[in-house]
Enzyme design. Structure first.
Site, PDB file in Angstrom:
ATOM      1  N   PRO A 293       0.799  -1.218   0.000  1.00 31.98           N
ATOM      2  CG  PRO A 293      -0.111  -1.072   2.141  1.00 31.98           C
ATOM      3  CD  PRO A 293       0.601  -2.005   1.218  1.00 31.98           C
ATOM      4  CG  ASN A 294      -0.291   4.428   1.214  1.00 32.72           C
ATOM      5  OD1 ASN A 294      -1.213   4.985   0.634  1.00 32.72           O
ATOM      6  ND2 ASN A 294      -0.402   3.921   2.427  1.00 32.72           N
TER       7      ASN A 294
ATOM      8  NE  ARG B  67       3.381   7.335   1.180  1.00 30.66           N
ATOM      9  CZ  ARG B  67       3.788   6.292   1.858  1.00 30.66           C
ATOM     10  NH1 ARG B  67       4.355   5.291   1.234  1.00 30.66           N
ATOM     11  NH2 ARG B  67       3.614   6.235   3.156  1.00 30.66           N
TER      12      ARG B  67
ATOM     13  CE1 TYR C 279       8.654   5.703   2.709  1.00 34.14           C
ATOM     14  CE2 TYR C 279       7.216   7.596   2.447  1.00 34.14           C
ATOM     15  CZ  TYR C 279       7.580   6.460   3.130  1.00 34.14           C
ATOM     16  OH  TYR C 279       6.872   6.072   4.237  1.00 34.14           O
TER      17      TYR C 279
ATOM     18  CG  ASN D 254       8.457  -1.437   0.401  1.00 32.72           C
ATOM     19  OD1 ASN D 254       7.791  -1.492   1.428  1.00 32.72           O
ATOM     20  ND2 ASN D 254       9.082  -0.349   0.027  1.00 32.72           N
TER      21      ASN D 254
ATOM     22  CB  ALA E 178       1.376   0.103   6.558  1.00 33.41           C
TER      23      ALA E 178
ATOM     24  CG  HIS F 173       5.374  -2.155  10.169  1.00 31.71           C
ATOM     25  ND1 HIS F 173       6.732  -2.375  10.263  1.00 31.71           N
ATOM     26  CD2 HIS F 173       5.207  -1.207   9.222  1.00 31.71           C
ATOM     27  CE1 HIS F 173       7.360  -1.568   9.413  1.00 31.71           C
ATOM     28  NE2 HIS F 173       6.464  -0.859   8.774  1.00 31.71           N
TER      29      HIS F 173
ATOM     30  CG  ASP G 247       0.060 -17.001   8.681  1.00 28.78           C
ATOM     31  OD1 ASP G 247       1.063 -16.995   9.443  1.00 28.78           O
ATOM     32  OD2 ASP G 247      -1.111 -16.924   9.097  1.00 28.78           O
TER      33      ASP G 247
ATOM     34  CD  GLU H 263      10.901  -6.762   6.324  1.00 26.45           C
ATOM     35  OE1 GLU H 263      10.884  -5.725   6.988  1.00 26.45           O
ATOM     36  OE2 GLU H 263      10.801  -7.902   6.827  1.00 26.45           O
TER      37      GLU H 263
ATOM     38  CG  HIS I 265      11.483  -1.616   4.804  1.00 26.78           C
ATOM     39  ND1 HIS I 265      10.109  -1.615   4.868  1.00 26.78           N
ATOM     40  CD2 HIS I 265      11.888  -2.747   5.432  1.00 26.78           C
ATOM     41  CE1 HIS I 265       9.703  -2.685   5.524  1.00 26.78           C
ATOM     42  NE2 HIS I 265      10.766  -3.389   5.869  1.00 26.78           N
TER      43      HIS I 265
ATOM     44  CB  SER J 199      12.489   5.242   4.742  1.00 24.99           C
ATOM     45  OG  SER J 199      11.492   4.451   5.365  1.00 24.99           O
TER      46      SER J 199
ATOM     47  NE  ARG K  30       9.275   6.270   8.859  1.00 21.74           N
ATOM     48  CZ  ARG K  30       8.460   6.116   7.827  1.00 21.74           C
ATOM     49  NH1 ARG K  30       8.662   5.168   6.957  1.00 21.74           N
ATOM     50  NH2 ARG K  30       7.427   6.909   7.677  1.00 21.74           N
TER      51      ARG K  30
ATOM     52  NE  ARG L  54       5.236   4.539   9.660  1.00 17.88           N
ATOM     53  CZ  ARG L  54       4.477   4.216   8.613  1.00 17.88           C
ATOM     54  NH1 ARG L  54       4.842   3.259   7.809  1.00 17.88           N
ATOM     55  NH2 ARG L  54       3.362   4.873   8.382  1.00 17.88           N
TER      56      ARG L  54
END
Length: 151
Positions: free
Chosen positions: A12-13, A20, A25, A79, A82, A85, A92, A103, A105, A107, A112, A118
């Site tokens: 998302p986002n 953004r 970012y 990525n 949200a 987290h 699963d 994984e 990210h 940033s 943070r 986060r």
């Protein structure tokens, strides 16, 4: 070496990377990633086929991971935004599909400090590694790591 099929999966986002919150970012977009990968890996980048998928929906991300398994995808750079987290469903799914996942990210989530949630990852236990804090380069580093691991 056979060509590797790598899925770059964004949650998302992350459909507006580069627009953004560029102060967090950065201003590079996913369109910049192939050139960054080529610069990073040189001719080895030619050994990789990259597919990109982004969704704001948790269920669509799980569906895409399951499809990756069916399609025989070799590795995933993910990525989850949200959902990193909060999503037991994604964790699963990663646990059973049997595809090496890194994984990612954009940033540095551990910097943070004003947002402790986060700094935690539910999906991280199911991943072979984590790359964070390097902007779009984080994706290229994840693809390079998958290439090394799978090669």
């Amino acid at each position: 070496m056979a060509k590797l099929d790598i899925l770059i999966l964004n949650g998302p986002n992350l459909g507006h990377i580069g627009k953004r919150q560029p102060e967090i970012y950065g201003s590079q977009t996913m369109d910049d990633m192939p050139a960054i990968l080529k610069q990073l890996m040189g001719d080895k980048a030619d050994d990789i086929t990259i597919t990109h998928f982004q969704s704001n929906s948790e269920g669509a991300l799980v569906d895409r991971l399951e499809k990756a398994r069916e399609d025989g995808v070799d590795g995933v750079a993910f990525n989850a935004g949200a959902y990193t987290h909060t999503s037991l469903a994604i964790a699963d799914c990663l646990a059973w599909i049997g595809i090496p996942c890194i994984e990612v990210h954009i940033s540095n989530i551990w910097a943070r400090t004003n947002q402790p949630l986060r700094q935690q990852s539910i999906m991280g236990e199911q991943c072979v590694g984590v790359i964070a804090g390097f902007g779009i380069l984080s994706y290229a580093l994840a693809v390079q790591a998958l290439h090394e691991r799978l090669g």
